[in-house]
Design a protein around this motif. Sequence first.
Motif, short mmCIF file in Angstrom:
data_model
loop_
_atom_site.label_atom_id
_atom_site.label_comp_id
_atom_site.label_asym_id
_atom_site.label_seq_id
_atom_site.Cartn_x
_atom_site.Cartn_y
_atom_site.Cartn_z
N ALA A 1 25.01 37.15 29.03
CA ALA A 1 23.58 37.78 28.44
C ALA A 1 23.19 38.97 29.33
CB ALA A 1 22.49 36.63 28.26
N ALA A 2 23.40 38.88 30.57
CA ALA A 2 22.72 39.85 31.42
C ALA A 2 23.81 40.79 31.60
CB ALA A 2 22.24 39.12 32.84
N ASP A 3 24.78 40.87 31.03
CA ASP A 3 25.90 42.29 30.96
C ASP A 3 26.51 42.08 32.14
OD1 ASP A 3 24.88 42.60 28.53
OD2 ASP A 3 23.94 44.72 29.05
N LYS A 4 27.01 41.12 32.76
CA LYS A 4 27.68 41.00 34.00
C LYS A 4 29.34 40.56 33.89
CE LYS A 4 23.64 41.57 35.77
NZ LYS A 4 23.26 42.73 36.11
N GLN A 5 29.96 41.51 34.60
CA GLN A 5 31.40 41.20 34.86
C GLN A 5 31.52 39.87 35.58
OE1 GLN A 5 33.70 43.93 33.62
NE2 GLN A 5 32.23 45.67 33.97
N VAL A 6 32.40 39.11 35.31
CA VAL A 6 32.52 37.76 35.63
C VAL A 6 34.13 37.26 36.41
CG1 VAL A 6 32.38 35.23 35.20
CG2 VAL A 6 30.99 36.81 33.99
N PHE A 7 33.81 36.56 37.34
CA PHE A 7 34.94 35.81 37.81
C PHE A 7 34.37 34.34 38.02
CE2 PHE A 7 36.92 33.09 40.95
CZ PHE A 7 38.30 33.09 40.45
N MET A 8 35.10 33.26 37.20
CA MET A 8 34.69 31.92 37.05
C MET A 8 35.61 31.00 37.35
SD MET A 8 33.55 31.20 33.10
CE MET A 8 34.40 31.72 31.69
N VAL B 1 28.25 42.22 44.28
CA VAL B 1 28.71 41.19 43.70
C VAL B 1 27.49 40.06 44.18
CG1 VAL B 1 30.29 39.39 44.18
CG2 VAL B 1 31.12 41.78 44.06
N GLY B 2 27.48 39.16 43.22
CA GLY B 2 26.56 37.83 43.48
C GLY B 2 27.64 36.32 43.54
N LEU B 3 27.17 35.71 44.48
CA LEU B 3 27.88 34.44 44.46
C LEU B 3 27.12 33.31 44.01
CD1 LEU B 3 30.28 32.66 45.30
CD2 LEU B 3 29.50 32.72 47.61
N ILE B 4 27.71 32.49 43.12
CA ILE B 4 26.76 31.63 42.58
C ILE B 4 27.56 30.05 42.66
CG2 ILE B 4 25.71 30.31 40.40
CD1 ILE B 4 24.99 33.04 39.57
N GLY B 5 27.13 29.19 43.67
CA GLY B 5 28.13 28.31 44.07
C GLY B 5 28.61 28.45 45.23
N CYS B 6 28.18 28.30 46.51
CA CYS B 6 28.58 28.73 47.71
C CYS B 6 29.33 27.48 48.56
CB CYS B 6 27.45 29.36 48.61
SG CYS B 6 26.53 30.35 47.84
N GLY B 7 30.31 26.96 47.81
CA GLY B 7 30.95 25.83 48.53
C GLY B 7 32.36 26.49 49.07
N GLY B 8 33.06 25.75 48.87
CA GLY B 8 34.57 26.04 49.56
C GLY B 8 35.25 27.21 48.89
N ARG B 9 35.39 27.09 47.51
CA ARG B 9 35.98 27.94 46.62
C ARG B 9 35.16 29.31 46.70
NH1 ARG B 9 39.24 31.18 44.07
NH2 ARG B 9 39.42 31.61 46.28
N VAL C 1 29.51 38.61 38.98
CA VAL C 1 29.05 37.38 39.39
C VAL C 1 30.34 36.54 39.71
CG1 VAL C 1 28.71 36.47 37.19
CG2 VAL C 1 27.18 35.76 39.31
N ILE C 2 30.31 35.89 40.80
CA ILE C 2 31.38 34.66 41.01
C ILE C 2 30.75 33.53 40.65
CG2 ILE C 2 32.71 33.58 42.78
CD1 ILE C 2 32.95 36.60 43.95
#
Length: 441
Positions: A143-150, A43-51, A125-126
Amino acid sequence: MNDQPKIDRRDFVKTSAAAFGVTAVGARLSPHPSHSYDETIRVGLIGCGGRGTGAAVQALNARGNVKLVAMADAFEDRLTRSYETITGRDRDDRRDLGPQVDVPMEHRFVGFDAYKEVLPLVDVVILTTPPAFRPIHFAAAIAADKQVFMEKPVATDAPGIRRVLATAEEAKRKKLNVVVGLQRHYQTVYREWVERLHAGMIGEIVLGRVYWNSAGVWVRERQPGQTEMEYQMRNWYYFTWLCGDHIVEQHIHNIDVANWVKGGHPVRAQGQGGRLVRTEIDHGEIFDHHFVEFEYADGSRTLSQCRHMPDCWHQVSEAFHGTNGTAPQPGVILSSSGHTLFEHDDENDPNPYQVEHDELFEAITNGEYTYAEAERGAYATMTAILGRMATYSGQMVEWNEALNSDLSLMPKRYAFDAEPPVLPDEHGRYQIPTPGVTRAL
Ligand SMILES: NC(=O)c1ccc[n+]([C@@H]2O[C@H](COP(=O)([O-])OP(=O)(O)OC[C@H]3O[C@@H](n4cnc5c(N)ncnc54)[C@H](O)[C@@H]3O)[C@@H](O)[C@H]2O)c1
């Protein structure tokens, strides 16, 4: 191993088009061709704030062999704090997630382009930055074939929504799971309630009432030495291009419930709003209250209120009126004579923030393609944007025109020395939308 996170200096020189260009990739029939999920799910985290920090913890607490392996944030201090929270035990769950966190310094990325470095390292990716960046990050992830939680919202303007809708189609074609953080869809009380409303327990829904009336949220004051872009990025809630205004950022949850119950989006909206209480210099350009009347295709209306003012009537809820009864609050359904038809006690219900990750990772672990929520997230976001267009302009705004609007709120270039799309006057104040003057579309 380096001892400093990587700072992506390319942020300072690239134009937005070049920086966020996405390469199209070919169709794929199998959902997971490149990775076997009975091994580790990275898993990768993009946007490391509260949520983002919370979502990462929930992902790690989900079923499956889940590991956090890469992190990205615009700011190094936010990333470091998030990493420390995830690996510490100062959280409610008090679990030691250390063994599931493997984010060496060279997998911690900082800057506007940081998201690009995360994608090749992960399976899931989150996406939890402010919503302005969601269309860009979502397009790159698919585009990079990732599963997503947004997280919601998924954009702040109509061009962003259209990009998310196009990416949603691509995600479906590639069979990539996408969950959007409109967690009421994972909350037992809502699931039970809406199922009965859909089954006709109160007949045709003729009126909705949805509310997010609260005291407001944090303010991040301007600091010496900040560029204007850094200040706006830090204090993002108060800038429409970054946040969408609170009708989009927060009230989207209740507006989404109205769309869910009605089974579609409104066809037009009109409303009013302004700022009366939250008018200080660090409150940027957004309103502190909005009232919108949304009209649906069947002629029914939903009345929407959102307010950020302390010491006023607090209400975060939804209610619906039907031809045969009422649903005065989530989990309660009454007949026309006031007899209780349904009541759900939510005291022991699971945490919906955890459930959405449990269900997503269950699907991924089983190699299933189950979740395609980007379109729903885009329509919920667009409904809130429609409401904002109505309150800012004072006009009746049609859905089709709003969705096709070319009014882009985004900057031309994403960098800390770039000019944001709105600038303060000599007193540090921003132009506030004026009904009757501000254009809707
Ligand atoms: N579903 C919910 O109930 C819920 C609750 C809270 C927040 N949210 C959503 O989560 C998102 C984040 O909110 P938050 O409260 O965590 O805000 P936050 O300010 O705590 O975190 C946002 C983080 O994103 C980083 N960031 C900004 N731009 C970036 C970029 N271009 N690339 C990488 N990182 C970037 C910021 O530096 C910050 O660390 C918002 O969309 C918000 O609406 C949802």
